[in-house]
Write a protein that holds these residues in place. Structure first.
Motif, PDB file in Angstrom:
ATOM      1  N   GLY A  87     -14.877   6.904 -18.920  1.00 14.81           N
ATOM      2  CA  GLY A  87     -13.510   7.102 -19.408  1.00 14.81           C
ATOM      3  C   GLY A  87     -13.451   7.203 -20.918  1.00 14.81           C
ATOM      4  N   ALA A  88     -12.331   7.749 -21.397  1.00 18.60           N
ATOM      5  CA  ALA A  88     -12.058   7.800 -22.839  1.00 18.60           C
ATOM      6  C   ALA A  88     -10.967   6.780 -23.149  1.00 18.60           C
ATOM      7  CB  ALA A  88     -11.598   9.194 -23.224  1.00 18.60           C
ATOM      8  N   GLN A  89     -11.008   6.237 -24.376  1.00 19.94           N
ATOM      9  CA  GLN A  89     -10.087   5.147 -24.720  1.00 19.94           C
ATOM     10  C   GLN A  89      -8.684   5.624 -25.081  1.00 19.94           C
ATOM     11  OE1 GLN A  89     -11.929   2.590 -27.667  1.00 19.94           O
ATOM     12  NE2 GLN A  89     -13.787   2.381 -26.442  1.00 19.94           N
ATOM     13  N   ASN A  90      -8.549   6.931 -25.278  1.00 21.28           N
ATOM     14  CA  ASN A  90      -7.266   7.511 -25.675  1.00 21.28           C
ATOM     15  C   ASN A  90      -7.465   9.019 -25.711  1.00 21.28           C
ATOM     16  OD1 ASN A  90      -4.689   7.883 -26.872  1.00 21.28           O
ATOM     17  ND2 ASN A  90      -5.575   7.816 -28.923  1.00 21.28           N
ATOM     18  N   MET A  91      -6.417   9.764 -25.949  1.00 22.03           N
ATOM     19  CA  MET A  91      -6.512  11.206 -26.196  1.00 22.03           C
ATOM     20  C   MET A  91      -5.138  11.708 -26.610  1.00 22.03           C
ATOM     21  SD  MET A  91      -6.459  12.731 -22.361  1.00 22.03           S
ATOM     22  CE  MET A  91      -4.794  12.985 -21.734  1.00 22.03           C
ATOM     23  N   HIS A  92      -5.087  12.920 -27.127  1.00 20.99           N
ATOM     24  CA  HIS A  92      -3.796  13.554 -27.447  1.00 20.99           C
ATOM     25  C   HIS A  92      -3.289  14.244 -26.189  1.00 20.99           C
ATOM     26  CE1 HIS A  92      -0.733  15.790 -29.670  1.00 20.99           C
ATOM     27  NE2 HIS A  92      -0.918  14.888 -30.623  1.00 20.99           N
ATOM     28  N   TRP A  93      -2.038  14.666 -26.201  1.00 22.52           N
ATOM     29  CA  TRP A  93      -1.517  15.373 -25.025  1.00 22.52           C
ATOM     30  C   TRP A  93      -1.612  16.893 -25.166  1.00 22.52           C
ATOM     31  CZ3 TRP A  93       1.586  12.312 -28.198  1.00 22.52           C
ATOM     32  CH2 TRP A  93       2.483  12.992 -29.014  1.00 22.52           C
ATOM     33  N   GLU A  94      -1.757  17.362 -26.420  1.00 21.00           N
ATOM     34  CA  GLU A  94      -1.863  18.818 -26.619  1.00 21.00           C
ATOM     35  C   GLU A  94      -3.305  19.272 -26.472  1.00 21.00           C
ATOM     36  OE1 GLU A  94       0.512  20.935 -27.012  1.00 21.00           O
ATOM     37  OE2 GLU A  94       2.236  19.799 -27.748  1.00 21.00           O
ATOM     38  N   ASP A  95      -3.475  20.533 -26.090  1.00 21.14           N
ATOM     39  CA  ASP A  95      -4.822  21.097 -25.960  1.00 21.14           C
ATOM     40  C   ASP A  95      -5.503  21.230 -27.313  1.00 21.14           C
ATOM     41  OD1 ASP A  95      -4.084  21.393 -23.394  1.00 21.14           O
ATOM     42  OD2 ASP A  95      -4.084  23.579 -23.381  1.00 21.14           O
ATOM     43  N   GLN A  96      -4.717  21.648 -28.308  1.00 19.50           N
ATOM     44  CA  GLN A  96      -5.248  21.838 -29.662  1.00 19.50           C
ATOM     45  C   GLN A  96      -4.079  21.859 -30.640  1.00 19.50           C
ATOM     46  OE1 GLN A  96      -7.165  25.698 -29.577  1.00 19.50           O
ATOM     47  NE2 GLN A  96      -5.213  26.763 -29.730  1.00 19.50           N
ATOM     48  N   GLY A  97      -4.384  21.824 -31.933  1.00 16.41           N
ATOM     49  CA  GLY A  97      -3.307  21.904 -32.911  1.00 16.41           C
ATOM     50  C   GLY A  97      -3.635  21.155 -34.185  1.00 16.41           C
ATOM     51  N   ALA A  98      -2.652  21.079 -35.067  1.00 20.98           N
ATOM     52  CA  ALA A  98      -2.835  20.424 -36.364  1.00 20.98           C
ATOM     53  C   ALA A  98      -2.614  18.919 -36.187  1.00 20.98           C
ATOM     54  CB  ALA A  98      -1.844  21.020 -37.364  1.00 20.98           C
ATOM     55  N   ILE A 141      -8.132  13.783 -30.405  1.00 21.84           N
ATOM     56  CA  ILE A 141      -9.077  14.313 -29.411  1.00 21.84           C
ATOM     57  C   ILE A 141      -8.285  15.027 -28.314  1.00 21.84           C
ATOM     58  CG2 ILE A 141     -10.753  13.620 -27.609  1.00 21.84           C
ATOM     59  CD1 ILE A 141     -11.977  13.210 -30.336  1.00 21.84           C
ATOM     60  N   SER A 142      -8.702  16.237 -28.024  1.00 21.32           N
ATOM     61  CA  SER A 142      -7.999  17.043 -27.027  1.00 21.32           C
ATOM     62  C   SER A 142      -8.422  16.664 -25.602  1.00 21.32           C
ATOM     63  CB  SER A 142      -8.329  18.517 -27.277  1.00 21.32           C
ATOM     64  OG  SER A 142      -8.103  19.285 -26.122  1.00 21.32           O
ATOM     65  N   PRO A 143      -7.459  16.644 -24.673  1.00 20.18           N
ATOM     66  CA  PRO A 143      -7.813  16.369 -23.271  1.00 20.18           C
ATOM     67  C   PRO A 143      -8.742  17.449 -22.712  1.00 20.18           C
ATOM     68  CG  PRO A 143      -5.496  17.042 -23.458  1.00 20.18           C
ATOM     69  CD  PRO A 143      -6.002  16.840 -24.843  1.00 20.18           C
ATOM     70  N   LYS A 144      -8.616  18.648 -23.272  1.00 16.02           N
ATOM     71  CA  LYS A 144      -9.451  19.767 -22.815  1.00 16.02           C
ATOM     72  C   LYS A 144     -10.929  19.488 -23.117  1.00 16.02           C
ATOM     73  CE  LYS A 144      -9.018  24.798 -23.101  1.00 16.02           C
ATOM     74  NZ  LYS A 144     -10.329  25.226 -23.594  1.00 16.02           N
ATOM     75  N   TRP A 145     -11.174  18.914 -24.288  1.00 23.17           N
ATOM     76  CA  TRP A 145     -12.575  18.614 -24.656  1.00 23.17           C
ATOM     77  C   TRP A 145     -13.148  17.535 -23.749  1.00 23.17           C
ATOM     78  CZ3 TRP A 145     -11.087  17.451 -30.419  1.00 23.17           C
ATOM     79  CH2 TRP A 145     -10.593  18.610 -30.997  1.00 23.17           C
ATOM     80  N   LEU A 146     -12.302  16.553 -23.440  1.00 27.22           N
ATOM     81  CA  LEU A 146     -12.770  15.468 -22.553  1.00 27.22           C
ATOM     82  C   LEU A 146     -13.077  16.039 -21.175  1.00 27.22           C
ATOM     83  CD1 LEU A 146     -10.233  12.659 -23.566  1.00 27.22           C
ATOM     84  CD2 LEU A 146     -12.622  12.853 -24.259  1.00 27.22           C
ATOM     85  N   CYS A 147     -12.238  16.947 -20.750  1.00 30.31           N
ATOM     86  CA  CYS A 147     -12.450  17.596 -19.448  1.00 30.31           C
ATOM     87  C   CYS A 147     -13.765  18.391 -19.491  1.00 30.31           C
ATOM     88  CB  CYS A 147     -11.251  18.495 -19.170  1.00 30.31           C
ATOM     89  SG  CYS A 147     -11.452  19.526 -17.742  1.00 30.31           S
ATOM     90  N   ASP A 148     -14.009  19.088 -20.593  1.00 32.49           N
ATOM     91  CA  ASP A 148     -15.254  19.865 -20.719  1.00 32.49           C
ATOM     92  C   ASP A 148     -16.488  18.958 -20.635  1.00 32.49           C
ATOM     93  OD1 ASP A 148     -13.862  22.172 -20.931  1.00 32.49           O
ATOM     94  OD2 ASP A 148     -14.056  22.368 -23.115  1.00 32.49           O
ATOM     95  N   LEU A 149     -16.334  17.725 -21.109  1.00 32.81           N
ATOM     96  CA  LEU A 149     -17.469  16.772 -21.057  1.00 32.81           C
ATOM     97  C   LEU A 149     -17.621  16.151 -19.670  1.00 32.81           C
ATOM     98  CD1 LEU A 149     -17.299  14.521 -24.266  1.00 32.81           C
ATOM     99  CD2 LEU A 149     -18.912  16.352 -23.777  1.00 32.81           C
ATOM    100  N   GLY A 150     -16.656  16.406 -18.809  1.00 28.41           N
ATOM    101  CA  GLY A 150     -16.715  15.828 -17.456  1.00 28.41           C
ATOM    102  C   GLY A 150     -16.207  14.396 -17.409  1.00 28.41           C
ATOM    103  N   ILE A 151     -15.368  14.023 -18.368  1.00 31.73           N
ATOM    104  CA  ILE A 151     -14.842  12.648 -18.401  1.00 31.73           C
ATOM    105  C   ILE A 151     -13.910  12.436 -17.197  1.00 31.73           C
ATOM    106  CG2 ILE A 151     -13.370  11.061 -19.749  1.00 31.73           C
ATOM    107  CD1 ILE A 151     -16.353  11.692 -20.771  1.00 31.73           C
ATOM    108  N   ASP A 152     -14.074  11.292 -16.549  1.00 30.76           N
ATOM    109  CA  ASP A 152     -13.359  11.026 -15.297  1.00 30.76           C
ATOM    110  C   ASP A 152     -12.001  10.356 -15.504  1.00 30.76           C
ATOM    111  OD1 ASP A 152     -15.835  11.584 -13.543  1.00 30.76           O
ATOM    112  OD2 ASP A 152     -16.569   9.988 -14.853  1.00 30.76           O
ATOM    113  N   VAL A 153     -11.946   9.457 -16.480  1.00 33.87           N
ATOM    114  CA  VAL A 153     -10.772   8.588 -16.618  1.00 33.87           C
ATOM    115  C   VAL A 153     -10.231   8.655 -18.050  1.00 33.87           C
ATOM    116  CG1 VAL A 153     -10.009   6.160 -16.518  1.00 33.87           C
ATOM    117  CG2 VAL A 153     -11.737   6.976 -14.905  1.00 33.87           C
TER     118      VAL A 153
END
Ligand code: PGA
Length: 261
Positions: free
Chosen positions: A62-73, A78-90
């Motif tokens: 799991g990741a300890q936190n993340m942003h809700w947007e895919d990308q931006g200023a 940390i983007s949820p998309k990147w976590l998904c690309d890493l195969g993060i489960d939680v």
């Protein structure tokens, strides 16, 4: 039937090397105690390595936190998309330290829960009251509000993929006072009631974990309580010897495989 969950958030602890050693040890323990579903939540910098090291094991990452947007200023986020690309489960969302020190609020957490679901990660929404809330007897209201806003707008199908952790702020960390099992059962009942009100029968199956000063001495009393579907452990699981003691005790007493209550 849900499997009993055992997980740990490392917070800002463990060097890269310590993380590698831990993963190797946990892999062995997960083999010895196969009835549990495990998850570890390391710092971002260790995620890729931990995922690779624990692939094919019953240990979720799991990741300890993340942003809700895919990308931006959003410097530093940390983007949820990147976590998904890493195969993060939680995706752990709304830990009290995030709420307390980084002003995370229920509205933003609702966006994060939805973003995690969008990317196929399990949102682990943490809720819990402050000592002051407890003293004024508003725990039920606080918890219900956190759940109602944090999970606002979710469909039943989406709700089937979430986890909730009850983490009373006064029970967390070095200065925390361990919660009494009776009290934990009472609050877990409130959480279960709110989840059922929101999502009907689906709410009955959402895993609700307890976290806050869990240790080998008190783990059993907590794990045996109704509606406690897992333990979310800090300090006592950072050291594998102590984590193993917890696994041994729970196993000896028949906790695992199926949920309680
Ligand atoms: P603790 O941490 O077990 O060290 O109290 C719990 C948590 O922050 O989830």
């Amino acid at each position: 039937m849900k499997r009993f969950l055992l997980g740990t958030n490392w917070k800002m602890h463990k060097t890269f090397q310590e993380a590698e050693q831990y993963a190797a040890g946990l892999k062995k323990l997960a083999g010895q105690f196969p009835q549990y579903t495990y998850f570890i939540i390391p710092p971002y910098t260790h995620l890729r390595e931990m995922k690779e090291q624990l692939i094919g094991t019953p240990v979720m990452i799991g990741a300890q936190n993340m942003h809700w947007e895919d990308q931006g200023a959003y410097t530093g986020e940390i983007s949820p998309k990147w976590l998904c690309d890493l195969g993060i489960d939680v995706a752990e969302l709304g830990h009290s330290e995030r709420r307390q020190y980084y002003n995370e609020n229920d509205e933003d957490l609702n966006k994060k829960v939805k973003a995690a679901l969008k990317y196929g990660m399990t949102p682990l929404l943490c809720v819990g009251e402050y000592a002051k809330d407890k003293a004024y007897a508003v725990t039920p209201e606080v918890i219900r509000k956190q759940l109602k806003i944090g999970l606002f707008g979710l469909t039943k199908e989406q709700a089937a993929s979430i986890w909730v952790a009850y983490e009373p702020v006064w029970a967390i960390g070095e200065s925390g006072v361990p919660a009494e099992p009776e009290y934990v059962e009472w609050v877990h009942g409130i959480i279960r009631g709110q989840l059922t009100e929101l999502f009907g029968d689906t709410g009955k199956d959402i895993p609700v974990l307890y976290g806050g000063s869990v240790n080998p001495e008190n783990c059993l009393g907590l794990a045996q309580r109704k509606d406690v579907d897992g333990l979310f452990i800090g300090r006592s699981a950072w050291d594998l010897e102590s984590f193993e003691k917890i696994m041994t005790l729970l196993t000896k007493n028949g906790i695992g495989g199926t949920r309680n209550g």
